[in-house]
Design an enzyme around this catalytic site. Structure first.
Site, PDB file in Angstrom:
ATOM      1  N   LYS A  18       1.054  -1.231   0.575  1.00  0.00           N
ATOM      2  CA  LYS A  18      -0.146  -0.083  -0.722  1.00  0.00           C
ATOM      3  C   LYS A  18       0.892   1.191  -0.158  1.00  0.00           C
ATOM      4  CE  LYS A  18      -3.929   2.284   2.483  1.00  0.00           C
ATOM      5  NZ  LYS A  18      -4.528   2.557   4.022  1.00  0.00           N
TER       6      LYS A  18
ATOM      7  N   SER B 280     -10.225   2.940   2.607  1.00  0.00           N
ATOM      8  CA  SER B 280      -8.747   3.204   1.896  1.00  0.00           C
ATOM      9  C   SER B 280      -7.641   3.096   1.445  1.00  0.00           C
ATOM     10  CB  SER B 280      -7.960   4.361   3.006  1.00  0.00           C
ATOM     11  OG  SER B 280      -7.599   3.873   3.385  1.00  0.00           O
TER      12      SER B 280
ATOM     13  N   SER C 174      -9.898   0.645   6.816  1.00  0.00           N
ATOM     14  CA  SER C 174      -9.493   0.530   5.426  1.00  0.00           C
ATOM     15  C   SER C 174      -8.495  -1.532   4.977  1.00  0.00           C
ATOM     16  CB  SER C 174      -8.151   1.382   5.406  1.00  0.00           C
ATOM     17  OG  SER C 174      -8.760   2.571   5.342  1.00  0.00           O
TER      18      SER C 174
END
Ligand SMILES: [Mg+2]
Ligand SMILES: [Zn+2]
Lengths: 515, 505, 98
Positions: A80, A155, A179
């Site tokens: 990420k 997210s 997330s």
């Protein structure tokens, strides 16, 4: 030869260990698949093709030389973009960090490298992890592999989409209010938010320091456990890192695969996290899963967590407050872009303000302003101070519940993947989407999402959330693996095997490797 | 910068009562910074001591320096403070280019130490007790250099440069309560208070305490209350007054400036002011405003500090004697007059004198040598006296004088040799051949020669004009190249003159 | 309904060093009002007897030994700088004095 991109990390581990495949082959297969489909999915913001192949070759050479390698050595991983990486840009999905290459690796990245995993690239996310849809990425949204018109969650939509579209068997995510778990739910993958302090936050670009936690994003519970074992454990660079010695999560997951693993397990159903506001198909799959659990010998107990009602309110005070301070460092002095004001004198103050105006997207500005308000003189007690008290009450709700049950369950998200733009104009509607996942962050307890079926009305994945007491992450893996096996046995296949096959995009034939 | 209208100091005090407050920042001399493992070193190349944490890079996280906690607790204890059972760091949010994170990691409502007091003694002998509100830990900012413009000052600069080496260096900020009743002594209270803090941190060994390097920095708050009023005046905060003398001057200046302004019907703006060392004035800085909403909240990246009572007591046991008490004791032990003792204290030579006495010298001799010849040579060399020569060397020198091996004049030459690195005093004596000639035989030969060369003098001595012996003594001392004890030479001259007839021819 | 005003949002934007446009301020005034209204409910249960929780895990006294570890090289430290002058970060003139 089998398509190695369809294999789990655990399966790849066996093939690599007995040298039926090489890491270079595995890595190249994933890179090719990324090149083939990611123009459409847009899971990646950066793909490190050459570096990944070079790393894979080194791992193969070490294996050939007889080096002792960890179980995940040679297996590709997507990272990420919230995590600092020495050799790849780290933007946290924000314009303000466009092109920034950190001079250091996040602790989890370092651990992943040390364990011989192969970083493929950086995955898309809502800007600074603020969002539930990846629509707030400054670099364009990621598309849900199940339906390109729908959000992949957020997210960490990039990481979830990467694993669910077989571009990587493993990914790293971060979870501040869901997330990792909510994207897992809406993409049919597995995601774990570890106990707060279980995994180092050093090098993770902070959203809300007291809520953030880095965790695994995978396609199976065992794979998540294997990755958790690599990234977890004490890090002196993170002062909130727990010094506990942790049991092997992989061993716990394997224990969960044994027959009868669910017998006698007390499963608490949180009254407040079901019913009203939940999509019918989500509730239906949840009810069916509870029935299967009961049939497998688990004891289903309804528990109440009365203060969860206040969780979203507390969360949307604590998070913006901490974020407003954490994001103050983006000031155009030491890193990141610098933007001069359109007119007027070029002073430090005005350049900072212009940079932050141009560099931050609307959701980031919204939350910074909200957080600034919540902390400002005269409002602190009513807002931030009260929110921290709610945090205490939510912890007490968890404590009370865990005196009665071993794990708590709920749907991971109230709905399946919604369509792009559906909630963009209404911040509160977007915030309400996190109702199920936020309590675990506020209390610091671990949570997992795993697929529990497809909603009949739209054929999209539905996630089951499991939560355990703080530091009992192993219990999460044991029960999670057992439930996963139970559900797959009832379906006769994995959930992701039902996902649409993605056609190679146009880019593939013309410029190989470009994304 | 124009000098403001000032009121005569005595007149100002007739009309107003000064109220003071001080915030003293002490840089700790830990090996590493407050929240990261970068070296805490002065004078390194720009940005060499930086890391993701102290540069405020995305993802950087703080880790508390254990030694900084210990030093802060010891300092708190030395200031008579209570040590918090539970203390937290907080973020003080404000934007400024020298503050890498754009918040300072400080302490807010839960400081490590609070409720202390420090009694200081003014030159008049007046004792003033300063109440300490709190001593809290925080990190220092980086260093800005302003480029362009006329003065190198921030005003009119074209741009500024930032070096973050100092960013993150541990500070303890000591905040006083309001100091009232200082009256005409107020400026001296400022100077003496900061001197006392400096003395304490030096005695504790927690700071290098070099004001010229910014190890101790003082912000001075001054307000005036009209006589007969019980309403406090608006205060100004003069920032970064970085020498003892300047603290005194800045307080005095603000009293005179504010008095003139108030008397002329003006009002005081609550503002920070800058001290100008060169011109001896303060100038207006930023007014206090809404922008001072620092939005403090507990630092979520750090956990609370909860020092056990056992640890606090262990640390209390390591405290040195309070400097003021020590001074009293030493003055009594040494039997120095007030002026003599002040001389030692003001020259920062108490430790040196004490060590010299411990090495065997008499108190008076130790004082005389340190504040005299050593201080003079240090002054010439532009260094501190105690860095020039070791106390045991000075003691050894004194011992040679006492034993009669050296005269004072010779001893001064030996001292120079020691400072030159020629060895111990004894080695210098041997190397340079400087010892007093105490062999009467050699002296008698020289005396007899001198008497023979000056028969008229000999005649005078024999006539009882003893003072005439001076000429002969001078000649003998010259022949001995000064290495003779003049008193002994005199005795021998008189003796030889009495019996010189016959034996001299 | 909360009493968030445009002036207040402009002040907050100034504190947060974001040069918001007039439209942004208008939009945020409305949105912030709505959000604040709904988050204000935390006050309902935040009674004086409830202690605040600032950290989810109750740790204390986590310290690092005072031992120097290698810093970044100067080049690494400055590698991301938008502007530099030699080994220092360069910033435009500072007007707002601290
Ligand atoms: Mg301070
Ligand atoms: Zn550092």
């Amino acid at each position: 030869m089998t398509n190695v991109t369809k294999l789990t990390a655990a399966e790849l581990s066996e093939l690599l260990t007995d040298r039926s495949v090489s890491s270079v082959e595995v890595t190249r297969a994933h890179l090719d698949h990324i090149a083939a489909i990611d123009t459409d999915v847009h899971a990646f913001l950066h793909v490190a093709r050459d570096a990944a192949l070079a790393t894979a070759a080194r791992i193969d050479a070490r294996r050939a030389a007889g080096d002792e390698l960890g179980p995940l050595a040679g297996i590709p991983i997507a990272i990420k973009d919230v995590l600092a990486t020495l050799d790849m840009p780290s933007t946290a999905g924000s314009k303000i960090l466009e092109g920034w290459i950190p001079p250091y690796d996040a602790t989890v990245v370092k651990r992943v490298r040390d364990a011989g995993l192969i970083p493929l690239g950086k995955t898309n996310m809502d800007e600074f992890a603020m969002g539930s849809s990846t629509e707030f990425s400054a670099y364009g949204p990621t598309h849900n592999p199940w339906d390109f018109d729908r959000i992949p969650g957020g997210s960490g939509g990039g990481s979830a989409a990467a694993v669910s579209s077989f571009q990587a068997p493993l990914a790293l995510g971060s979870d501040t209010g869901g997330s990792i778990r909510q994207p897992a739910a809406v993409t049919g993958s597995v995601g774990v938010k570890p106990t707060y302090g279980g995994v180092s936050r050093y090098g993770s670009i902070a959203l809300a320091s007291s809520l953030d936690q880095v965790g695994p994003v995978t396609r199976t519970v065992l794979d998540a456990a294997l990755l958790h074992d690599v990234i977890g454990g004490h890090d002196p660079l993170d002062s909130t890192s727990l010094t506990d010695s942790w049991p092997s999560m992989a061993a716990a997951a394997r224990a969960g695969l044994a027959d009868g693993a669910l017998k006698g397990v007390r499963v608490g159903v949180i009254k407040e996290l079901n019913g009203d506001g939940f999509q019918a198909g989500v509730s239906q799959r949840f009810t069916e899963t509870l029935a299967l659990l009961s049939a497998a010998g688990a004891e289903i107990v309804e528990v109440s967590a009365p203060n969860f009602e206040y969780a979203i309110a507390a969360y949307y005070l604590i998070l913006p407050a901490e974020a407003s301070s954490n994001l103050a460092r983006f000031d155009s002095v030491r890193f990141g872009i610098r933007v001069n004001p359109d007119e007027g004198p070029l002073t430090s103050e005005r350049v900072m303000a212009a940079t932050r105006d141009a560099g931050f997207g609307p959701e980031v500005k919204r939350r910074i302003i909200l957080g600034t308000y919540a902390l400002s003189a005269g409002y602190y007690d009513a807002y931030y101070g009260s929110a921290q008290k709610v945090r205490t009450l939510i912890q007490r709700d968890f404590e009370a519940a865990f005196t009665k049950v071993d794990v708590l369950v709920s749907p991971s998200a109230p709905t399946t993947a919604f369509k792009f733009g559906e909630k963009m104009s209404d911040p509160m509607a977007m915030y309400l989407n996190d109702v199920t996942t936020i309590p675990a962050n506020l209390a610091g307890v671990p949570g997992m999402s795993l697929p529990m079926g497809l909603a009949p009305e739209d054929g999209l994945p539905v996630g089951l959330q499991i939560m355990a007491p703080a530091k009992q992450d192993a219990r999460l893996y044991q029960v999670g693996a057992a439930i996963e096996a139970m559900l797959e046995a009832s379906w006769g296949h994995t959930l992701l095997s039902q996902a649409p096959e993605l056609a190679p995009n146009d880019m593939f034939t013309s410029t190989e490797g470009a994304v | 910068m124009k000098k403001a209208e000032l009121m005569d100091y005595d007149k100002a005090l007739e009309l107003f009562e000064p109220v003071l407050g001080f915030e003293v920042h002490v840089e700790l001399n830990t090996k590493t910074k407050m929240f990261c493992g970068c070296a805490n070193e002065f004078g390194q190349g720009a940005n060499t001591n930086t890391c993701p944490t102290c540069l405020g890079l995305p993802g950087g996280l703080p880790q508390v320096n254990a030694q900084a906690i210990e030093s802060s607790i010891r300092l708190g204890l030395a200031l008579g403070c209570e040590i918090a059972e539970y203390s937290r760091f907080a973020r003080k949010n404000y934007f400024y280019p020298d503050t890498a994170k754009n918040f300072q990691t400080s302490q807010y409502d839960e400081p490590i130490a609070f409720n202390g007091q420090l009694t200081i003694e003014l030159e008049s002998g007046r004792l003033v007790t300063v109440d300490i509100e709190r001593a809290h830990m925080e990190d220092d900012a980086g260093k800005l250099t302003h480029v362009g413009g006329a003065t190198g000052r921030i005003q009119g600069a074209d741009y500024s440069l930032v070096d973050y080496n100092r960013g993150g260096v541990p500070l303890v900020e000591i905040v006083t309560q309001m100091i009232e009743g200082g009256e005409a002594d107020s400026p001296e209270i400022g100077r003496t208070y900061v001197a006392a803090i400096r003395e304490i941190v030096k005695a504790l060994g927690v700071s290098n305490a070099r004001m010229e390097e910014g190890n101790v920095r003082c912000d001075a708050n001054v307000s005036l209350r009209p006589r007969g009023s019980n309403i406090l005046g608006t205060r100004t905060e003069t920032k970064n007054v970085n020498s003892l003398r300047s603290v005194e001057k800045a307080v005095r200046y603000e009293i005179q400036r504010q008095a003139a302004l108030l008397q002329a019907g003006g009002t005081i703006t609550q503002e920070t002011r800058h001290w100008h060392e060169d011109t001896g004035i303060t100038s207006a800085g930023r007014p206090k405003s809404d922008a001072d909403d620092y939005r403090y909240f507990p630092e979520p990246d750090l956990v609370p500090v909860a020092p056990s009572r056992e640890w606090v007591e262990e640390l209390r046991a390591t405290l040195p004697e309070p400097p003021a008490a020590r001074r009293k004791r030493l003055q009594a032990d040494w039997g120095f007059a007030d002026l003599e003792f002040q001389d030692v204290v003001n020259s920062d030579l108490m430790d040196a004198v004490e060590a010299t006495i411990a090495a065997g010298a008499s108190a008076q001799a130790a004082r005389k040598w340190w504040t005299g010849e050593v201080a003079r040579l240090a002054n010439v060399a532009g260094v501190s006296a105690d860095s020039l020569v070791q106390p045991d060397q000075v003691a050894a020198l004194i011992e040679l004088v006492v034993a009669g091996t050296l005269t004072d004049r010779l001893a001064r030459q030996v001292l120079e040799g020691v400072i030159n690195g020629e060895g111990t005093p004894l080695e210098v004596v041997e190397f340079r051949g400087l010892a007093v000639v105490s062999d009467d035989g050699a002296l008698i030969v020289a005396i007899d020669e001198a008497l023979a060369a000056q028969p008229d003098v000999l005649a005078k001595i024999r006539d009882g004009k003893v003072q005439a012996a001076g000429a002969v003594i001078g000649a003998v001392m010259k022949a001995m190249r000064g290495q003779a004890d003049a008193a002994r030479v005199r005795e021998l001259v008189l003796e030889r003159a009495g019996s010189a007839d016959g034996s001299a021819e | 309904m909360s009493e968030i005003t445009a002036e207040q949002v402009a002040h907050l934007a100034n504190l947060a060093r974001i040069d918001l446009s007039a439209e942004e301020i208008d939009r945020l005034t409305t949105e912030l009002g709505q959000i604040v209204d709904s988050v204000a409910k935390v006050a309902e249960v935040a009674t004086p007897d409830v202690p605040a929780t600032s950290h989810p895990m109750p740790l204390t006294n986590v310290f690092r030994a005072d031992v120097v570890v290698p810093s970044l090289t100067v080049e690494q430290a400055l590698s991301g700088a938008p502007d530099r002058d030699g080994d220092k970060f360069r910033v435009p003139a500072i007007l707002d004095e601290e």
